[in-house]
Enzyme design. Structure first.
Site, PDB file in Angstrom:
ATOM      1  N   ALA A 170      -5.491  -0.095   4.458  1.00  0.00           N
ATOM      2  CA  ALA A 170      -4.154   0.175   4.983  1.00  0.00           C
ATOM      3  C   ALA A 170      -3.085  -0.483   4.119  1.00  0.00           C
ATOM      4  CB  ALA A 170      -4.044  -0.318   6.427  1.00  0.00           C
ATOM      5  N   TYR A 171      -3.329  -1.725   3.708  1.00  0.00           N
ATOM      6  CA  TYR A 171      -2.373  -2.448   2.865  1.00  0.00           C
ATOM      7  C   TYR A 171      -2.161  -1.716   1.538  1.00  0.00           C
ATOM      8  CZ  TYR A 171      -0.496  -6.182  -0.114  1.00  0.00           C
ATOM      9  OH  TYR A 171       0.268  -6.918  -0.984  1.00  0.00           O
ATOM     10  N   THR A 172      -3.260  -1.348   0.897  1.00  0.00           N
ATOM     11  CA  THR A 172      -3.167  -0.658  -0.388  1.00  0.00           C
ATOM     12  C   THR A 172      -2.442   0.672  -0.245  1.00  0.00           C
ATOM     13  OG1 THR A 172      -5.219  -1.704  -1.139  1.00  0.00           O
ATOM     14  CG2 THR A 172      -4.506   0.266  -2.315  1.00  0.00           C
ATOM     15  N   SER A 174      -0.255   1.495   2.026  1.00  0.00           N
ATOM     16  CA  SER A 174       1.173   1.280   2.313  1.00  0.00           C
ATOM     17  C   SER A 174       1.951   0.990   1.037  1.00  0.00           C
ATOM     18  CB  SER A 174       1.341   0.143   3.319  1.00  0.00           C
ATOM     19  OG  SER A 174       1.025  -1.117   2.752  1.00  0.00           O
TER      20      SER A 174
END
Length: 263
Positions: A170-172, A174
């Site tokens: 999810a971080y990547t 985003s």
């Protein structure tokens, strides 16, 4: 001659910069570096006013002027009204339009989950701050940053968007969304003189990086880097400083990966 020398030593003299998420970590290092180049700063924070005020004090203590060269403004970058308040505060305090926006605010799920194990709530929180926050800041900046040479929008992303390593899906994602937006924004700002770029650090020795990580994960990040160490916030700040200045005018719509060869 004196003015020319001052211009060389302080290439951002009296330019107004907003740095989101600048009460600590990479954002703090960026804010201090831009101040050292002559910029006036809005130090944005979301929760810890003490840390933000400490950064403001560091900057203002080096000024010979009675007027502040830095102020702290609380704002959640995922809220459009609060993003607007950052620009309002900058303009009213420094009596000048904003020249530089650095979007450094971000969140990272310290559990290092796989996509299979990422909860919808954590996914939403990550995108609210990292992607929505960047979108709102860039949108406000594109409308309010002073037109002409010297207008700069810079977003902090991640080198994971290039390496696509397992974990932090999810971080990547985003941050990859931010990189796509910035490439498009650079084209949409044609004729304004404003550039839009990303700086994508690798593993940096900040509280956000260390939180929740086991020693073996930290050692792996160190061993995967050709320099054999984690990056420091001070490794990133000068790259942002370059993009904020006139020398970077021909760099536009780019992502610069600042990772010591990690990717």
């Amino acid at each position: 001659m004196a003015q020319s020398t001052q211009s060389q030593n302080l290439p951002l003299q009296d330019r107004v910069a907003i740095v989101t998420g600048s009460s600590r970590g990479i954002g703090k290092a960026i804010a201090l570096h831009l101040a050292s180049l002559g910029a006036k700063l809005v130090i944005n924070y979301c929760s810890n006013s003490t840390q933000a005020n400490d950064v403001v004090s560091q900057i203002n203590s080096t000024s010979n002027s009675n007027s502040p060269r830095a102020i702290a403004v609380k704002a959640n970058v995922s809220d459009p009204d609060q993003v607007k308040s950052l620009f309002d505060a900058a303009e009213s305090t420094f009596q000048s339009p904003v020249n530089i926006l650095v979007n450094s605010a971000g969140v990272l799920d310290d559990k290092c989950p796989s996509i299979l194990n990422t909860t919808l709530e954590d996914f939403q929180t990550t995108f609210d701050v990292n992607a929505r926050g960047a979108f709102l800041c860039c949108k406000e900046g594109a409308n309010r940053i002073k037109r002409g040479r010297g207008g700069r929008i810079i977003c902090l992303t991640t080198s994971l968007a290039a390496s696509l390593k397992p974990g932090y899906g999810a971080y990547t994602a985003s941050k990859a969304a931010v990189e796509a937006m910035m490439k498009i924004l650079a084209k949409e700002l044609k004729g304004t003189g404003i550039t839009a770029n990303c700086v994508a650090p690798g593993p940096i020795a900040t509280d956000m990086f260390y939180e929740g990580k086991k020693e073996e994960m930290i050692n792996k990040a160190i061993n995967d880097c050709p320099h054999g160490r984690l990056g420091q916030s001070e490794d990133v700040a000068p790259v942002v400083g370059f993009l904020a200045g006139d020398a970077s005018e021909w760099v536009n719509g780019q992502t610069i990966r600042v990772n010591g060869g990690y990717v």
